[in-house]
Scaffold this motif. Structure first.
Motif, PDB file in Angstrom:
ATOM      1  N   CYS A  15      33.867  44.235  41.035  1.00  0.00           N
ATOM      2  CA  CYS A  15      35.104  44.187  40.244  1.00  0.00           C
ATOM      3  C   CYS A  15      36.245  44.935  40.920  1.00  0.00           C
ATOM      4  CB  CYS A  15      34.856  44.732  38.837  1.00  0.00           C
ATOM      5  SG  CYS A  15      34.098  46.375  38.760  1.00  0.00           S
ATOM      6  N   SER A  16      36.244  44.985  42.250  1.00  0.00           N
ATOM      7  CA  SER A  16      37.320  45.662  42.978  1.00  0.00           C
ATOM      8  C   SER A  16      38.653  44.966  42.724  1.00  0.00           C
ATOM      9  CB  SER A  16      37.021  45.660  44.479  1.00  0.00           C
ATOM     10  OG  SER A  16      35.844  46.377  44.759  1.00  0.00           O
ATOM     11  N   ILE A  29      36.601  39.906  40.203  1.00  0.00           N
ATOM     12  CA  ILE A  29      36.121  39.275  38.979  1.00  0.00           C
ATOM     13  C   ILE A  29      36.629  37.842  38.910  1.00  0.00           C
ATOM     14  CG2 ILE A  29      36.382  39.268  36.461  1.00  0.00           C
ATOM     15  CD1 ILE A  29      36.118  42.265  36.474  1.00  0.00           C
ATOM     16  N   ALA A  30      37.889  37.645  39.265  1.00  0.00           N
ATOM     17  CA  ALA A  30      38.462  36.297  39.242  1.00  0.00           C
ATOM     18  C   ALA A  30      37.935  35.444  40.386  1.00  0.00           C
ATOM     19  CB  ALA A  30      39.982  36.378  39.302  1.00  0.00           C
ATOM     20  N   SER A  31      37.918  35.976  41.607  1.00  0.00           N
ATOM     21  CA  SER A  31      37.544  35.150  42.752  1.00  0.00           C
ATOM     22  C   SER A  31      36.066  34.769  42.745  1.00  0.00           C
ATOM     23  CB  SER A  31      37.881  35.878  44.064  1.00  0.00           C
ATOM     24  OG  SER A  31      37.140  37.066  44.198  1.00  0.00           O
ATOM     25  N   SER A  32      35.227  35.528  42.031  1.00  0.00           N
ATOM     26  CA  SER A  32      33.814  35.168  41.923  1.00  0.00           C
ATOM     27  C   SER A  32      33.545  34.237  40.737  1.00  0.00           C
ATOM     28  CB  SER A  32      32.961  36.427  41.755  1.00  0.00           C
ATOM     29  OG  SER A  32      33.241  37.065  40.516  1.00  0.00           O
ATOM     30  N   GLY A  33      34.595  33.931  39.962  1.00  0.00           N
ATOM     31  CA  GLY A  33      34.432  33.061  38.805  1.00  0.00           C
ATOM     32  C   GLY A  33      33.902  33.765  37.573  1.00  0.00           C
ATOM     33  N   HIS A  34      33.730  35.069  37.655  1.00  0.00           N
ATOM     34  CA  HIS A  34      33.117  35.798  36.541  1.00  0.00           C
ATOM     35  C   HIS A  34      34.011  35.837  35.304  1.00  0.00           C
ATOM     36  CE1 HIS A  34      30.619  38.585  34.386  1.00  0.00           C
ATOM     37  NE2 HIS A  34      31.467  39.592  34.497  1.00  0.00           N
ATOM     38  N   ASP A  35      35.328  35.818  35.501  1.00  0.00           N
ATOM     39  CA  ASP A  35      36.212  35.854  34.341  1.00  0.00           C
ATOM     40  C   ASP A  35      36.042  34.611  33.472  1.00  0.00           C
ATOM     41  OD1 ASP A  35      37.333  34.267  36.328  1.00  0.00           O
ATOM     42  OD2 ASP A  35      39.374  34.995  36.047  1.00  0.00           O
ATOM     43  N   PHE A  51      19.438  43.526  30.538  1.00  0.00           N
ATOM     44  CA  PHE A  51      20.258  43.690  29.339  1.00  0.00           C
ATOM     45  C   PHE A  51      21.310  44.782  29.497  1.00  0.00           C
ATOM     46  CE2 PHE A  51      16.146  42.011  27.890  1.00  0.00           C
ATOM     47  CZ  PHE A  51      16.574  40.857  27.251  1.00  0.00           C
ATOM     48  N   THR A  52      21.429  45.341  30.693  1.00  0.00           N
ATOM     49  CA  THR A  52      22.477  46.318  30.993  1.00  0.00           C
ATOM     50  C   THR A  52      23.173  45.883  32.274  1.00  0.00           C
ATOM     51  OG1 THR A  52      21.245  48.130  29.958  1.00  0.00           O
ATOM     52  CG2 THR A  52      22.992  48.742  31.494  1.00  0.00           C
ATOM     53  N   VAL A  53      24.512  45.910  32.270  1.00  0.00           N
ATOM     54  CA  VAL A  53      25.274  45.494  33.440  1.00  0.00           C
ATOM     55  C   VAL A  53      26.394  46.499  33.695  1.00  0.00           C
ATOM     56  CG1 VAL A  53      24.807  43.066  32.942  1.00  0.00           C
ATOM     57  CG2 VAL A  53      26.977  44.059  32.220  1.00  0.00           C
ATOM     58  N   ARG A  54      26.891  46.478  34.917  1.00  0.00           N
ATOM     59  CA  ARG A  54      28.145  47.148  35.254  1.00  0.00           C
ATOM     60  C   ARG A  54      29.205  46.081  35.430  1.00  0.00           C
ATOM     61  NH1 ARG A  54      28.354  51.231  40.097  1.00  0.00           N
ATOM     62  NH2 ARG A  54      30.465  51.458  39.243  1.00  0.00           N
ATOM     63  N   ASP A  55      30.378  46.323  34.840  1.00  0.00           N
ATOM     64  CA  ASP A  55      31.460  45.357  34.917  1.00  0.00           C
ATOM     65  C   ASP A  55      32.783  46.115  34.913  1.00  0.00           C
ATOM     66  OD1 ASP A  55      32.675  42.841  35.046  1.00  0.00           O
ATOM     67  OD2 ASP A  55      31.278  41.979  33.598  1.00  0.00           O
ATOM     68  N   GLY A  56      33.874  45.395  35.080  1.00  0.00           N
ATOM     69  CA  GLY A  56      35.150  46.067  35.279  1.00  0.00           C
ATOM     70  C   GLY A  56      36.209  45.739  34.255  1.00  0.00           C
ATOM     71  N   VAL A  57      37.017  46.747  33.952  1.00  0.00           N
ATOM     72  CA  VAL A  57      38.223  46.598  33.130  1.00  0.00           C
ATOM     73  C   VAL A  57      39.400  46.639  34.100  1.00  0.00           C
ATOM     74  CG1 VAL A  57      39.513  47.497  31.157  1.00  0.00           C
ATOM     75  CG2 VAL A  57      37.039  47.871  31.298  1.00  0.00           C
ATOM     76  N   TRP A  90      31.338  50.122  31.704  1.00  0.00           N
ATOM     77  CA  TRP A  90      32.654  49.618  32.085  1.00  0.00           C
ATOM     78  C   TRP A  90      33.289  50.511  33.157  1.00  0.00           C
ATOM     79  CZ3 TRP A  90      33.567  44.880  30.681  1.00  0.00           C
ATOM     80  CH2 TRP A  90      33.031  44.390  29.488  1.00  0.00           C
ATOM     81  N   ASP A  91      33.561  49.942  34.315  1.00  0.00           N
ATOM     82  CA  ASP A  91      34.354  50.626  35.337  1.00  0.00           C
ATOM     83  C   ASP A  91      35.820  50.517  34.928  1.00  0.00           C
ATOM     84  OD1 ASP A  91      31.950  50.823  36.664  1.00  0.00           O
ATOM     85  OD2 ASP A  91      32.785  50.224  38.608  1.00  0.00           O
ATOM     86  N   LEU A  92      36.453  51.653  34.695  1.00  0.00           N
ATOM     87  CA  LEU A  92      37.857  51.638  34.281  1.00  0.00           C
ATOM     88  C   LEU A  92      38.812  51.562  35.462  1.00  0.00           C
ATOM     89  CD1 LEU A  92      37.727  54.276  31.395  1.00  0.00           C
ATOM     90  CD2 LEU A  92      37.861  51.779  31.191  1.00  0.00           C
ATOM     91  N   CYS A  93      38.360  52.003  36.610  1.00  0.00           N
ATOM     92  CA  CYS A  93      39.208  51.943  37.803  1.00  0.00           C
ATOM     93  C   CYS A  93      38.313  51.751  39.014  1.00  0.00           C
ATOM     94  CB  CYS A  93      40.031  53.221  37.933  1.00  0.00           C
ATOM     95  SG  CYS A  93      41.266  53.177  39.253  1.00  0.00           S
ATOM     96  N   HIS A  94      38.317  50.550  39.557  1.00  0.00           N
ATOM     97  CA  HIS A  94      37.479  50.228  40.715  1.00  0.00           C
ATOM     98  C   HIS A  94      38.406  49.973  41.901  1.00  0.00           C
ATOM     99  CE1 HIS A  94      33.215  49.003  41.705  1.00  0.00           C
ATOM    100  NE2 HIS A  94      33.859  48.678  42.808  1.00  0.00           N
ATOM    101  N   TYR A  95      39.009  51.055  42.365  1.00  0.00           N
ATOM    102  CA  TYR A  95      39.915  51.094  43.533  1.00  0.00           C
ATOM    103  C   TYR A  95      41.318  50.575  43.255  1.00  0.00           C
ATOM    104  CZ  TYR A  95      35.333  51.245  45.892  1.00  0.00           C
ATOM    105  OH  TYR A  95      34.047  51.533  46.264  1.00  0.00           O
ATOM    106  N   GLY A  96      41.552  49.926  42.107  1.00  0.00           N
ATOM    107  CA  GLY A  96      42.857  49.326  41.858  1.00  0.00           C
ATOM    108  C   GLY A  96      43.594  49.978  40.702  1.00  0.00           C
ATOM    109  N   TYR A  97      44.916  49.893  40.741  1.00  0.00           N
ATOM    110  CA  TYR A  97      45.757  50.466  39.688  1.00  0.00           C
ATOM    111  C   TYR A  97      47.076  49.687  39.648  1.00  0.00           C
ATOM    112  CZ  TYR A  97      47.436  52.908  43.899  1.00  0.00           C
ATOM    113  OH  TYR A  97      47.890  53.201  45.153  1.00  0.00           O
TER     114      TYR A  97
END
Length: 382
Positions: A15-16, A29-35, A51-57, A90-97
């Motif tokens: 989710c970078s 998230i968008a380029s992998s089609g996950h959105d 049943f547990t995942v890491r994902d990005g906001v 939920w990753d709140l900040c994965h290198y981007g802002y």
């Protein structure tokens, strides 16, 4: 031992969202089609016992203008997780802002704290009473890549130590802000777990290698206040210790990667012992994976090491396969075949990697026989 996660094996979605040195904004998230496929992706994992995942906001999409939030990219993910019965870290900040935020200013710390608080409120409103967050992913790596070598935003040089401290301040602000509205929230610090070896008999070189190796603990020590207490760290700001561990996480200082099986290669379970001795916190393999046809073999090696750690009494709470979906490379857009699931075809369908799928099932069975799993089962029955 308290069970923190719904499943021992987890899946992490890349989710970078950083800007590269050339200014191009990535959104994995968008380029992998996950959105678009988020519900199907979660269901694919839950059907495999994950049943547990890491994902990005994606902060840059949500706060396009200062203090104004658009949650349309986040709420569908929360609802998909609820529908699939999946727990999300939920990753709140994965290198981007957001572009309007100056990462070097005090406003960055305040803005991130406010954003984190509002994200927690949205999660609570969407029936997540005890949310899990990773405030800022891999502070150490970001400080190196963004402010020491200028590879990603903020594209600065020789300011890595300064950025590391700034990101720790922001993490503390986020934890404080979230706890003010969600006191039951839990937090993961996800940092690279590394081993750096001198490869020389010169004492100065040996000392520099060890100094580099020890730097992997700086973020944790800042969060607890053991180091640089002026940043505001306290022991309660270090909750769950996540370690990100890949095939290239061990190397000679100034030289090549140390391959698995080499005499200088340090076993993972020994490294986990060191982390636990320092912090006495629950442990999570928060990222691990390999590319190509060796990825099932890598999972086998990681699981063997984790079982050794568990047998020694270490509270390892899970292993996150990361990324769980193939993705486009940061710099050249090539397809990185790292995942259990492929990028979607024209019909929006993902294929599974049969070798990794089979190995995952084998390891799920093996881990169910460990001491940690027995404790979890007893807690569920109670």
């Amino acid at each position: 031992m308290t069970r923190l996660f719904r499943s021992f094996f987890q899946g992490g979605f890349e989710c970078s969202t950083h800007r590269r040195a050339d200014g191009v904004r990535l959104d994995l998230i968008a380029s992998s089609g996950h959105d678009d496929l988020v519900l199907d992706d979660y269901l694919q994992l839950s059907s495999r016992g994950i049943f547990t995942v890491r994902d990005g906001v994606r902060w840059h999409l949500i706060e396009r203008s200062p203090g104004e939030y658009d949650w349309s990219s986040f709420v569908p993910m929360l609802r998909a997780a609820h529908a699939a019965g999946v727990q999300v870290i939920w990753d709140l900040c994965h290198y981007g802002y957001p572009d309007h935020v100056d990462i070097w200013s005090e406003d960055f710390v305040d803005a991130f704290g406010s954003f984190a608080r509002e994200a927690a409120i949205v999660a609570l409103q969407e029936n997540d009473p005890a949310p899990l967050f990773c405030p800022i992913n891999e502070i150490s790596y970001w400080a190196w890549a963004g402010a020491q070598t200028g590879r990603i935003n903020p594209v600065t040089f020789e300011r890595g130590a300064e950025l590391k401290r700034q990101l720790v301040r922001a993490s503390i602000a986020a934890i404080r802000a979230i706890r003010s509205v969600a006191p039951d929230a839990r937090f993961i610090v996800a940092e690279p777990l590394i081993n750096v070896v001198s490869g020389s008999c010169e004492q100065e070189h040996v000392d520099r290698a060890e100094e580099y190796r020890q730097s992997q603990f700086e973020v944790h020590d800042m969060l607890t206040g053991e180091r640089d207490p002026q940043l505001g760290g306290r022991p309660e700001f270090l909750d769950i210790v996540g370690v990100n561990f890949y095939p290239d996480n061990q190397w000679y200082l100034g030289g090549s990667t140390i391959p698995l099986g080499h005499h200088a290669y340090r076993p993972l379970h020994e490294m986990l012992h060191e982390v636990y001795r320092r912090y006495r916190r629950p442990l999570l393999i928060s990222e691990t994976g390999a590319e190509g046809r060796v990825k099932h073999y890598w999972l086998s090696q990681i699981c063997e090491e984790v079982r050794l750690a568990i047998d020694d009494g270490l509270p390892v709470q899970g292993i996150c396969l990361y990324p769980i979906v193939d993705y486009h490379g940061w710099d050249n857009h090539r397809i990185c075949q790292v995942g259990l699931l492929s990028l979607p075809d024209e019909a929006g369908t993902r294929r599974s990697c049969e070798l990794l799928d089979r190995e995952l099932r084998r390891q799920q069975l093996a881990i169910s026989r460990t001491r940690t799993s027995d404790l979890f089962i007893e807690e569920q029955r109670a």
